[in-house]
Scaffold this active site. Structure first.
Site, short mmCIF file in Angstrom:
data_model
loop_
_atom_site.label_atom_id
_atom_site.label_comp_id
_atom_site.label_asym_id
_atom_site.label_seq_id
_atom_site.Cartn_x
_atom_site.Cartn_y
_atom_site.Cartn_z
CG ASP A 1 6.32 3.62 -5.39
OD1 ASP A 1 6.73 4.92 -5.59
OD2 ASP A 1 5.55 3.21 -6.26
CB CYS B 1 7.49 -0.30 -13.82
SG CYS B 1 6.12 -1.41 -13.31
#
Length: 234
Positions: free
Chosen positions: A143, A13
């Site tokens: 996350d 990412c």
């Protein structure tokens, strides 16, 4: 999509450079992540399009499985998100927010892209409202919660404690693990949380948005080794 996958997919990412996107695809990444939310790694639609062209134009790329394209969004309207999805052919919308009960249904009407709901895990666990909203998604991305930051912080969280909390969300949904993953800890994270996808950004960087090819290779190797070790009934 079920939790009994023996194969853990890899997502790189925060891609900002063509050479990093090309290497990510060559390393067998299942997902390439592009950030359209406020971040040191934020891209324009044109910038992301040029990275995707670089991947497609790389000799031999047609022989590799096409990585799914993930767009990371926050604070944008459904129309603006859907427009970006259409222009770039995105497969997945990674959504920060969306717990208002309106954004996800609006996106469903406008696009067929899968929706990953981001859950931030803090020291006290996961906010109940976020947890309920996550059930609206096709995937749940976990996350670390860091005030004022959407992601890419390099912080991890208690994987073992979180597994039990997210277990009910696994049915029909992908579990994506982000936050503080590196080549030296990703195998342990996979063993403890059993995600469908591991998502790395800052853990393979030499500077924000600048991926280090050696770290990318090491991370991909570590995921492959963990995948090979992981029993198929897990």
């Amino acid at each position: 999509m079920a939790s009994h996958h023996s194969a853990v997919a890899l997502k790189f990412c925060g891609l900002t450079r063509a050479e990093d996107a090309v290497l990510a695809a060559a390393l067998g990444a299942g997902f390439l992540g592009f950030i359209f939310a406020p971040s040191a790694r934020q891209l324009t639609v044109e910038g992301a399009a040029s990275l995707l062209r670089a991947v497609e134009d790389t000799p031999g790329s047609q022989r590799l499985p096409r990585p799914a394209r993930v767009g990371v969004f926050a604070g944008m309207s459904a129309d603006a998100i859907a427009d970006t999805v259409d222009r770039l052919g995105l497969d997945v919308i990674q959504l920060h927010g969306g717990d208002d009960g309106e954004l996800v249904p609006a996106l469903r009407r406008r696009t067929r892209a899968r929706i990953w709901m981001v859950l931030h895990v803090g020291e006290s666990g996961i906010d109940g409202r976020q947890l309920a909203a996550a059930a609206e998604g096709d995937g749940v991305l976990l996350d670390a919660k860091v005030d004022g930051m959407l992601g890419g912080t390099g912080r991890s969280f208690d994987w073992a404690a979180t597994r039990e909390v997210v277990e009910p969300l696994r049915d029909g949904r992908s579990i994506i693990l982000a936050g503080g993953l590196r080549a030296d800890n990703v195998a342990r994270a996979i063993a403890l949380l059993a995600p469908d996808v591991v998502d790395v950004s800052s853990g393979v960087e030499s500077a924000p948005g600048v991926k280090d090819p050696l770290r990318m290779r090491a991370f991909a190797d570590a995921v492959r080794e963990a995948r090979d070790r992981k029993p198929s009934h897990e």
